[in-house]
Design a protein around this motif. Structure first.
Motif, short mmCIF file in Angstrom:
data_model
loop_
_atom_site.label_atom_id
_atom_site.label_comp_id
_atom_site.label_asym_id
_atom_site.label_seq_id
_atom_site.Cartn_x
_atom_site.Cartn_y
_atom_site.Cartn_z
N PHE A 121 0.97 -1.27 -0.17
CA PHE A 121 0.11 -0.03 0.04
C PHE A 121 0.82 1.18 -0.08
CE2 PHE A 121 -2.54 -3.42 1.90
CZ PHE A 121 -3.77 -3.20 1.24
N ARG A 122 0.57 2.03 -0.95
CA ARG A 122 1.55 3.25 -1.14
C ARG A 122 0.69 4.23 -1.62
NH1 ARG A 122 6.35 0.83 -1.81
NH2 ARG A 122 7.20 2.81 -1.99
N GLY A 123 0.82 5.49 -0.93
CA GLY A 123 0.11 6.74 -1.13
C GLY A 123 -1.45 6.65 -0.95
N GLY A 140 -7.13 -7.74 7.33
CA GLY A 140 -6.73 -7.50 5.95
C GLY A 140 -6.77 -5.95 5.97
N PHE A 141 -6.55 -5.35 4.68
CA PHE A 141 -6.66 -3.90 4.61
C PHE A 141 -7.40 -3.39 3.29
CE2 PHE A 141 -3.24 -4.41 7.55
CZ PHE A 141 -3.55 -3.57 8.47
N GLY A 142 -8.00 -2.17 3.13
CA GLY A 142 -8.14 -1.66 2.20
C GLY A 142 -7.44 -0.42 1.92
N GLY A 143 -7.24 -0.12 0.63
CA GLY A 143 -6.52 1.43 0.65
C GLY A 143 -7.16 2.17 -0.60
N ARG A 144 -7.39 3.54 -0.38
CA ARG A 144 -8.04 4.25 -1.32
C ARG A 144 -6.82 5.32 -1.61
NH1 ARG A 144 -9.51 8.62 -3.89
NH2 ARG A 144 -11.48 8.85 -4.75
N LEU A 145 -6.59 5.31 -3.13
CA LEU A 145 -5.63 6.14 -3.33
C LEU A 145 -5.82 7.68 -3.39
CD1 LEU A 145 -2.78 5.56 -5.14
CD2 LEU A 145 -4.20 6.11 -7.21
N LEU A 146 -4.77 8.30 -2.83
CA LEU A 146 -4.83 9.62 -2.69
C LEU A 146 -4.61 10.46 -4.26
CD1 LEU A 146 -3.55 10.35 0.55
CD2 LEU A 146 -5.78 11.03 0.20
N GLY A 147 -5.36 11.30 -4.75
CA GLY A 147 -5.06 11.95 -6.01
C GLY A 147 -5.37 10.87 -6.97
N GLY A 151 -15.14 -5.55 -2.83
CA GLY A 151 -14.61 -5.54 -4.42
C GLY A 151 -15.32 -7.08 -4.91
N THR A 152 -16.37 -7.89 -4.36
CA THR A 152 -16.89 -8.99 -4.87
C THR A 152 -18.26 -9.02 -4.78
OG1 THR A 152 -16.77 -11.44 -4.17
CG2 THR A 152 -16.17 -9.88 -2.41
N ALA A 153 -18.94 -9.85 -5.49
CA ALA A 153 -20.43 -10.04 -5.41
C ALA A 153 -20.85 -10.72 -4.06
CB ALA A 153 -20.93 -10.89 -6.72
N THR A 154 -21.91 -10.40 -3.75
CA THR A 154 -22.43 -11.04 -2.49
C THR A 154 -22.36 -12.52 -2.44
OG1 THR A 154 -24.09 -9.27 -2.34
CG2 THR A 154 -24.42 -11.12 -0.96
N GLY A 198 -5.17 8.05 -10.39
CA GLY A 198 -4.26 6.99 -10.81
C GLY A 198 -5.04 5.74 -10.50
N LYS A 199 -4.41 4.67 -10.75
CA LYS A 199 -5.24 3.36 -10.64
C LYS A 199 -4.11 2.24 -10.01
CE LYS A 199 -8.83 3.80 -14.07
NZ LYS A 199 -9.11 3.46 -15.34
N PRO A 200 -4.81 1.40 -9.49
CA PRO A 200 -6.55 1.40 -8.96
C PRO A 200 -6.76 2.40 -7.83
CG PRO A 200 -5.27 -0.57 -8.05
CD PRO A 200 -4.33 0.19 -8.85
N LYS A 201 -7.75 3.04 -8.02
CA LYS A 201 -8.36 3.73 -7.04
C LYS A 201 -8.63 3.05 -5.96
CE LYS A 201 -12.59 6.33 -7.06
NZ LYS A 201 -13.27 7.07 -7.60
#
Ligand SMILES: [Zn+2]
Length: 584
Positions: free
Chosen positions: A197-199, A214-221, A283-286, A223-226
């Motif tokens: 995980f970066r930025g 686990g972790f989720g990460g949202r990009l700042l600025g 990020g997955t279907a139910t 770029g991809k993947p968001k």
């Protein structure tokens, strides 16, 4: 990962467990005749309608219909999975849970990985507070209207774009680095190890016990993947994890419903506005596991989707996943937001009251199903309505028998204008409404086969009397017959099983909830003890007579059936053909 638990072990476990102890240590119960009674822990009530039977090792609430074995009680009350409930009872009974196939019951020891993830989570949180580049993350969160308090509740963190703080702080030796690789916190890229995980703003994902998995990460600025999640690891399975579940449970132990949204920020934004019973898929279907998990927490699940095409397609997928499991115990609704909106933007734009009002308009599963199918046909014509029935048929057949299916059948019948041909599903007569907690289920005369099953479950000794009637009933093609036959076999090979153990043996079967409901059918109370054998044999006798009558009426090689949809469709098709002829 772990294998199946042998049914004999479950029998043994239930035989060694006293349900009165299990329930009595959790809620206040008192002796009433040969049973015990209590105020039901599953619905609000002033006078006790919850009973525990030591002889049947079964509990039952006459108010809300909740019932089951000691295993079922732990699953409902302690919110355990089946496996966890077994482990708990085994611990009490001093038994070791064996597993078929010899896989160790408890699996490998994940404690070191859990500890590593906890330390990583601490590190990300600290970085959000102290790292010079974290101000962009803080600004972003503030811009989203989130308070420091809510960020702390969800344990939000920060991963800088440069440097590898996780690798350098936690990857002190080879063993530690191996752990970081296994949990997906670092990746190997061109022979070099770096932080994954970066930025990004970091969202720790916790299991139901609050452990970071686990972790989720949202990009700042840009770029991809968001959005980036931890990969599948020994601890993190997207199909089983729900973001925000732990936090939701902390805030509210018994919510009336759970709302399922698509993003972490939706969960947090709604929590900021006081809607705490919200989770997100990752990020997955139910999956069926998600539904099971949610079903243990709240009686109702509301799925929230964008109202655009993609959203409706995703909702349809969720519906298909839900159909094989829907029963009277769990209601499912769908909320569609205006196109392009998500819960986060919407609640900030219109406030919490407007959002709550929207929630009330969520479409029940049955309505959504019919609505979607109706869009594919011309409901104004007989052909179109016939087609609707054909389209719905495979979906309905995949559903377990019970109230939901009955209601859906009924609704389709009305829509297709079939009221005169319609017969309720083979499992049970239709009911006027879904039983809700706080409202007693309406007693209804069960079909003959349902009556026979219900009687047998409550009086397994009836199995010995079956040979006294002609066994033509066995040739009737009705799902109930299969159940009855299997039940008889079960009893003859294990004559000492309690009712609880008998029902428990069906837990993984798709008719489990049907059987569970039959096992406490209120109609049974009306049959005097001395009449039970007569009722049982009488029901089988009458089915046998019907089968013989059918034999005489129908040509050979054609089995009898009660599936109304077959009849209904045949008639619809005939009528449609006649209409076409007339038009020509
Ligand atoms: Zn109750």
């Amino acid at each position: 990962m772990s294998g199946r638990i042998p049914p004999e072990f479950i029998d043994e476990l239930l035989a060694r467990t006293d349900i009165v102890d299990v329930i009595g240590t959790r809620i206040q119960i008192r002796k009433a005749g040969k049973d015990f009674e209590a105020r039901c822990p599953f619905h609000e009530e002033r006078t006790p309608s919850f009973t525990v039977s030591p002889s049947k090792q079964f509990y039952h609430c006459f108010g809300c219909g909740a019932n089951g074995s000691a295993i079922g009680f732990l699953m409902e009350y302690d919110r355990l999975s089946f496996r966890e409930a077994i482990d708990e009872l085994a611990r009490r009974a001093g038994l070791t849970v064996p597993v078929e196939g010899g896989v160790a019951a408890s699996g490998p020891d994940h404690a070191p990985l859990h500890a590593l993830l906890a330390r990583a989570s601490d590190a990300y949180r600290e970085l959000l507070r102290v790292h010079p580049a974290a101000s962009a993350a803080v600004e972003y969160l503030k811009g989203r209207g989130l308070s420091g308090e809510i960020a702390a509740r969800f344990g939000l963190g920060f991963a800088p774009a440069v440097g590898d703080p996780i690798l350098t702080r936690l990857g002190v030796d080879q063993a530690a680095q191996q752990g970081l690789l296994t949990t997906g916190l670092i990746v190997e890229y061109e022979g070099r190890r770096r932080d994954r995980f970066r930025g990004r703003i970091i969202f720790p994902i916790r299991d139901r016990r609050g452990r970071v998995i686990g972790f989720g990460g949202r990009l700042l600025g840009d770029g991809k993947p968001k959005y980036l999640n931890s990969p599948e690891t020994p601890l993190f399975h997207k199909g089983r994890a729900l973001y925000g579940l732990f936090e939701a449970q902390q805030a509210q132990r018994q919510p009336g419903f759970m709302l399922v949204v698509e993003g972490y920020l939706d969960v947090i934004a709604l929590a900021q506005y006081g809607l705490t019973n919200v989770v997100a898929t990752l990020g997955t279907a139910t999956t069926p596991e998600h539904l099971q998990l949610l079903g243990r927490i709240a009686p109702e699940v509301v799925f929230c989707f964008d109202g655009d095409r993609a959203g409706r397609a995703a909702a349809w997928k969720a519906l298909q996943t839900a159909l094989p499991t829907v029963s009277g115990h769990q209601s499912i609704r769908f909320l569609f937001l205006p196109e392009g909106e998500d819960p986060d933007t919407l609640i900030r734009a219109e406030g919490v009251e407007a959002f709550r009002t929207r929630l009330q308009t969520a479409q029940p599963l049955s309505e959504f199903l019919i609505d979607q199918l109706s869009r594919q046909v011309d409901m104004a014509s007989m052909d179109g309505r016939a087609r609707l029935v054909s389209l719905a048929e495979p979906l309905i057949q995949g559903m377990p028998g019970g109230i939901y299916r009955d209601l859906l059948n009924q609704r389709l019948v009305e829509l297709a204008g079939l009221s005169s041909v319609a017969r309720p599903s083979p499992s049970r007569p239709a009911r006027a409404g879904v039983a809700r907690p706080g409202m007693p289920p309406r007693p209804n005369r069960p079909s003959r086969i349902a009556l026979a099953i219900a009687l047998l479950l409550n009086h397994p000794e009836l199995a010995e009397r079956v040979s006294e009637v002609a066994d033509d009933w066995r040739r009737w093609s009705n799902p109930g017959v299969e159940i009855l036959v299997q039940l008889l076999e079960m009893i003859s090979s294990h004559p000492t099983l309690s009712k609880a153990a008998l029902v428990e043996r069906w837990r993984e079967h798709h008719h489990f909830s049907y059987l569970q409901r039959l096992s406490v059918d209120p109609i049974l109370g009306d049959i005097p003890l001395e009449g039970i054998v007569d009722e049982f044999l009488g029901a089988l006798n009458r089915i046998s007579e019907d089968v013989r009558k059918e034999d005489r009426r129908r040509p050979l090689n054609q089995s009898t059936t009660t599936a109304w949809s077959e009849d209904a469709r045949a008639r619809l098709e005939r009528e449609a053909a006649a209409a076409r002829t007339r038009r020509r």
